[in-house]
Scaffold this motif. Structure first.
Motif, PDB file in Angstrom:
ATOM      1  N   HIS A  32       5.106  -1.231  -1.753  1.00  0.00           N
ATOM      2  CA  HIS A  32       5.118  -0.512  -0.478  1.00  0.00           C
ATOM      3  C   HIS A  32       4.751   0.938  -0.742  1.00  0.00           C
ATOM      4  N   ALA A  33       3.782   1.432   0.010  1.00  0.00           N
ATOM      5  CA  ALA A  33       3.466   2.856  -0.098  1.00  0.00           C
ATOM      6  C   ALA A  33       4.145   3.578   1.061  1.00  0.00           C
ATOM      7  N   ILE A  34       4.822   4.677   0.731  1.00  0.00           N
ATOM      8  CA  ILE A  34       5.332   5.543   1.798  1.00  0.00           C
ATOM      9  C   ILE A  34       4.562   6.848   1.693  1.00  0.00           C
ATOM     10  N   MET A  35       3.784   7.128   2.734  1.00  0.00           N
ATOM     11  CA  MET A  35       2.936   8.316   2.707  1.00  0.00           C
ATOM     12  C   MET A  35       3.411   9.305   3.754  1.00  0.00           C
ATOM     13  N   GLY A  36       3.490  10.551   3.342  1.00  0.00           N
ATOM     14  CA  GLY A  36       3.922  11.544   4.309  1.00  0.00           C
ATOM     15  C   GLY A  36       3.503  12.924   3.868  1.00  0.00           C
ATOM     16  N   PRO A  37       3.377  13.850   4.831  1.00  0.00           N
ATOM     17  CA  PRO A  37       2.994  15.216   4.473  1.00  0.00           C
ATOM     18  C   PRO A  37       4.132  15.911   3.732  1.00  0.00           C
ATOM     19  N   HIS A 199       1.628  11.577  -1.317  1.00  0.00           N
ATOM     20  CA  HIS A 199       1.044  12.450  -0.325  1.00  0.00           C
ATOM     21  C   HIS A 199      -0.428  12.074  -0.140  1.00  0.00           C
ATOM     22  N   TYR A 200      -1.006  11.544  -1.223  1.00  0.00           N
ATOM     23  CA  TYR A 200      -2.459  11.341  -1.262  1.00  0.00           C
ATOM     24  C   TYR A 200      -2.812   9.872  -1.391  1.00  0.00           C
ATOM     25  N   ALA A 201      -3.922   9.508  -0.803  1.00  0.00           N
ATOM     26  CA  ALA A 201      -4.355   8.118  -0.835  1.00  0.00           C
ATOM     27  C   ALA A 201      -4.899   7.700  -2.200  1.00  0.00           C
ATOM     28  N   ARG A 202      -5.203   8.686  -3.061  1.00  0.00           N
ATOM     29  CA  ARG A 202      -5.932   8.312  -4.285  1.00  0.00           C
ATOM     30  C   ARG A 202      -5.117   7.396  -5.193  1.00  0.00           C
ATOM     31  N   ALA A 234      -9.170   9.303   6.412  1.00  0.00           N
ATOM     32  CA  ALA A 234     -10.232   9.727   7.326  1.00  0.00           C
ATOM     33  C   ALA A 234      -9.782  10.837   8.277  1.00  0.00           C
ATOM     34  N   SER A 235      -8.611  10.688   8.890  1.00  0.00           N
ATOM     35  CA  SER A 235      -8.272  11.665   9.938  1.00  0.00           C
ATOM     36  C   SER A 235      -7.090  12.572   9.586  1.00  0.00           C
ATOM     37  N   GLY A 236      -6.497  12.380   8.404  1.00  0.00           N
ATOM     38  CA  GLY A 236      -5.423  13.281   7.981  1.00  0.00           C
ATOM     39  C   GLY A 236      -4.128  13.021   8.728  1.00  0.00           C
ATOM     40  N   TYR A 237      -3.052  13.676   8.253  1.00  0.00           N
ATOM     41  CA  TYR A 237      -1.749  13.473   8.891  1.00  0.00           C
ATOM     42  C   TYR A 237      -1.756  13.960  10.335  1.00  0.00           C
ATOM     43  N   GLU A 238      -2.457  15.077  10.577  1.00  0.00           N
ATOM     44  CA  GLU A 238      -2.525  15.614  11.935  1.00  0.00           C
ATOM     45  C   GLU A 238      -3.141  14.587  12.883  1.00  0.00           C
ATOM     46  N   GLY A 239      -4.246  13.993  12.426  1.00  0.00           N
ATOM     47  CA  GLY A 239      -4.956  13.021  13.249  1.00  0.00           C
ATOM     48  C   GLY A 239      -4.087  11.816  13.584  1.00  0.00           C
ATOM     49  N   VAL A 240      -3.406  11.284  12.545  1.00  0.00           N
ATOM     50  CA  VAL A 240      -2.552  10.117  12.766  1.00  0.00           C
ATOM     51  C   VAL A 240      -1.393  10.481  13.683  1.00  0.00           C
TER      52      VAL A 240
END
Ligand code: ADP
Ligand code: MG
Lengths: 289, 434
Positions: A32-37, A199-202, A234-240
């Protein structure tokens, strides 16, 4: 088959609520990936799961196979099968990794007779040089070496679930690959369940997640498959956040909270020397820069 | 503060030995009347427990109790000597008097001396060297030692001789309400090499040890010196260890201080020859209501000299420690380097550590750094180890041993490291069972 089940978790530091009702369920073998700013509470989540006493849990539950972990001290949570690879692994001068691992295996009642050869094999797989096994753990290691050593400990301790808090930060491409491959192999060979906080998709191009969760201001605001990571890319945290109608991305930094990080040490020789020839790792440096 | 009448010139004279030694004692005892006893108002005694020392109640260990100077009745060095491993010579000293000595005969043939100061063959030569280091700026306790030292330990290495194994000195100090005055003189002759392991211990008696150690490191010689202090809990130990280093001389000295009620060590290095190098390291661990007190001096009097100091201590229960260190670089000591670090772990709330670094630099082309820390075990380190499944008790033990690790790694002989580490662990574990 084991299950790590986090539900309705609320946690505070001082007067600030940082986790605001967070739930996630992870099974053996899943990633599970948890991604957040920055500031969304990712590290707070990892420490709350591990039982760090700076954080107060106000409600919720954390269970492994139905057994409640909240209320247990940190070391018992580890023996119940949790492992936390820390975002900032701590330097412990004079305590080499082998001493640390053998103490933790002994406390689990695991045999340590072939430990040296197991360490050597794992070190080989992770391309860790002997030097880093002999020195105090993390003591003046580079960011990359620290993360390799975290992964090495993970491989030796064989927990049920690993929480990887920004294991990708401070890693170059080679190290990122070594670390990701080792973790991925554990999910297949030992059925390790993984919570990869990043934080990063890489990281996720190397360590492929089954589930992706987006975390903002202390809760999970969206869950899905790998396509969610692509959208973030593609759209960043702001976009999402805009798509989801989420206004608050991160928890405001409390001025008073800074004090908690100041340990009030007087200047030491090592610090003086370190500052002089500053090759020290900046833990706050952008890993992509 | 004052001394009892038992500290008399008659007693000083009665301790016997060669006439130069008797004369020396009598001279010193004569000057006791005009001596200024220390108070904690003086900087060098600040934070100490010197005001609690009731000198009046002690009497010097007498000639009758010591027996004849050449009566070497002790069988050997006991467990400490065994742990120290293979050695080239050994001295056992009871209340300041040598009661056993042994030496590798091949080395003796090369001129090595390992013997009692009062009974040595080369007595006259010794007379010239004895006190040449300790009596410079003598304080009250040095004078007292001069007046009542019955003899003492002598190690003298002739020029060019390399002593292959350590020389062990084992002190035993006892006698309720008595005071003993051990004196050790080590002379490492030009271009010689030697390692000396010295240990002080006492039973649980109310005893005062006033100890002086002189280390003379001649040009290009190398001396490695370790002192281990493991006195009983009611022993007062007031120690001076002072080294004089000649041109290109090298001293690696270490102190491990674990015992005593109040135990003080002044550890001083005078770098008096160009290119001299001095290292001073220490491990100390105080528990119950002990006070361990250190005053250090790195005194650079010649150019291109280098000194390095690393003192690390821990205190628990209501124990206290004091570290006060001075780096002095005199005018002529250009291009010198001096480093001084003192770190302290305060393991329980009632314990405390003072750390006072000082610099006095009179030369302009030098490198100096000093630093000190006092604090509890780092929470992050505890948490890190506990997150790996290590219990809080085990985590503390690992962190404390890790904290001392660099000093243990620099002891002049590794043979004693394990048992000394074990003593540290015992102290931690003993607290838990109280
Ligand atoms: N120990 C702490 N004391 C005070 N504030 C904290 C502490 N840990 C985290 N915070 C605050 O909580 C918020 C979330 O921090 P963190 O969990 O580190 O986020 P992330 O890992 O997502 O960047 C931040 O505003 C941070 O300042
Ligand atoms: Mg974080």
């Amino acid at each position: 088959m084991s299950v790590l089940s986090v539900s309705g978790l609320h946690a505070t530091v001082g007067d600030t609520e940082i986790l605001r009702g967070l739930s996630v369920e992870v099974r053996s073998g899943e990633v599970h990936a948890i991604m957040g700013p920055n500031g969304s509470g990712k590290s707070t989540l990892s420490h709350t799961l591990m039982g760090r006493t700076d954080y107060t849990v106000t409600s919720g539950s954390v269970q492994v196979d139905g057994e409640e972990l909240l209320g247990l001290p940190t070391f018992e949570r580890a023996t119940k099968g949790l492992f936390l690879a820390m975002q900032y692994p701590v330097e412990v001068p004079g305590v080499p990794m082998a001493a640390l691992i053998s103490a933790s295996l002994r406390s689990r009642g695991v045999d340590t007779v072939d430990l040296d050869s197991r360490i050597a094999t794992e070190a080989d797989r992770l391309h860790v040089r002997d030097e880093f096994l002999l020195r105090g753990v993390n003591d003046e290691f580079s960011g990359g070496e620290k993360k390799r050593i975290e992964t090495l400990q993970l491989a030796l301790l064989r927990p049920k679930f690993a929480i990887l808090d920004e294991i990708d930060s401070g890693l170059d491409v080679d190290a990122l690959r070594d670390v990701s491959r080792r973790v991925e192999a554990m999910t297949k060979e030992q059925n390790l369940g993984v919570v990869a906080i990043t934080h990063y998709a890489r990281l996720l191009t190397e360590l492929r997640p089954d589930h992706v969760h987006v975390m903002m201001a202390g809760r999970i605001v969206a869950s899905g498959g790998p396509e969610l990571a692509d959208e973030l890319e593609a759209s960043g945290y702001e976009g999402v956040a805009a798509r989801l109608g989420v206004a608050e991305l991160a928890i405001e930094k409390q001025e008073s909270s800074k004090v908690a990080f100041d340990r009030g040490k007087t200047e030491s020789l090592a610090d003086v020397l370190k500052a002089a020839g500053s090759k020290a790792d900046d833990p706050f440096a952008d890993p992509l820069a | 503060m004052s001394i009892s009448k038992s500290f008399s010139t008659d007693v000083a004279r009665g301790l016997g030995g060669p006439s130069w030694l008797v004369d020396r004692r009598v001279r010193a005892s004569g000057s006791l009347d005009s001596i200024t006893w220390p108070t904690s108002a003086e900087e060098i005694w600040r934070y100490s427990r010197i005001e609690d020392l009731d000198l009046e109640k002690y009497r010097p260990v007498s000639a009758e109790r010591l027996g004849a100077a050449d009566n070497e009745s002790a069988p050997g060095g006991g467990p400490f000597a065994r742990e120290a491993g293979e050695h080239s010579g050994m001295l056992v000293v009871h209340d300041g008097r040598v009661v056993h000595h042994e030496i590798d005969p091949d080395l003796e043939a090369k001129g090595l001396r390992v013997c009692g100061l009062a009974t040595c063959d080369d007595s006259d030569e010794i007379a010239n060297v004895l006190g040449s280091v300790s009596s410079v700026s003598a304080d009250a306790f040095t004078v007292l030692n001069d007046a009542f030292m019955p003899g003492g330990a002598l190690i003298s290495v002739p020029g060019g001789v390399v002593v292959p194994h350590p020389i062990v000195i084992v002190h035993w100090c006892d006698g309720d309400l008595e005071a003993s005055f051990p004196h050790t003189l080590v002379v490492a002759g030009e271009s010689s090499e030697v390692t000396v392991l010295e240990r002080f211990s006492s039973p649980n008696t109310d005893h005062l040890v006033d100890a002086v150690v002189e280390l003379v490191v001649r040009d290009n010689a190398s001396l490695r010196y370790l002192s281990v202090q493991e006195h009983g809990p009611r022993t007062w130990h007031i120690g001076l260890q002072r080294a004089h280093l000649g041109r290109d001389a090298r001293l690696a000295s270490a102190a491990v201080a674990l015992g005593g009620g109040y135990a003080r060590l002044r550890s001083e290095s005078l770098l008096d020859g160009t290119g001299a190098m001095s290292e001073q390291v220490a491990v100390y661990f105080g528990d119950s209501d002990q006070m361990l007190d250190f005053r250090t001096l790195q005194d650079h009097a010649a150019p291109h000299t280098r000194s390095e100091l690393l003192f690390k201590g821990a205190v628990e229960d209501t124990a206290k420690s004091v570290y006060s260190g001075m780096i002095r670089i005199r005018e002529d000591a250009q291009k010198s380097q001096a480093y001084q670090t003192n770190r302290n772990l305060v393991l329980t709330d009632g314990a405390g550590a003072e750390s006072i670094p000082n610099l006095e630099i009179l030369a302009n082309d030098v490198k100096c750094a000093h630093g000190s820390t006092v604090g509890p075990i780092d929470d992050d380190q505890r948490y890190y180890l506990e997150s790996r499944g290590i219990s809080p008790e085990e985590a503390e033990r690992l962190i404390v041993l890790g904290f001392f690790d660099d000093v243990f790694g620099r002891l002049p002989s590794s043979s004693l490291t394990n048992s000394l580490q074990r003593s540290v662990v015992d102290k931690i574990e003993h607290r838990r069972t109280r």
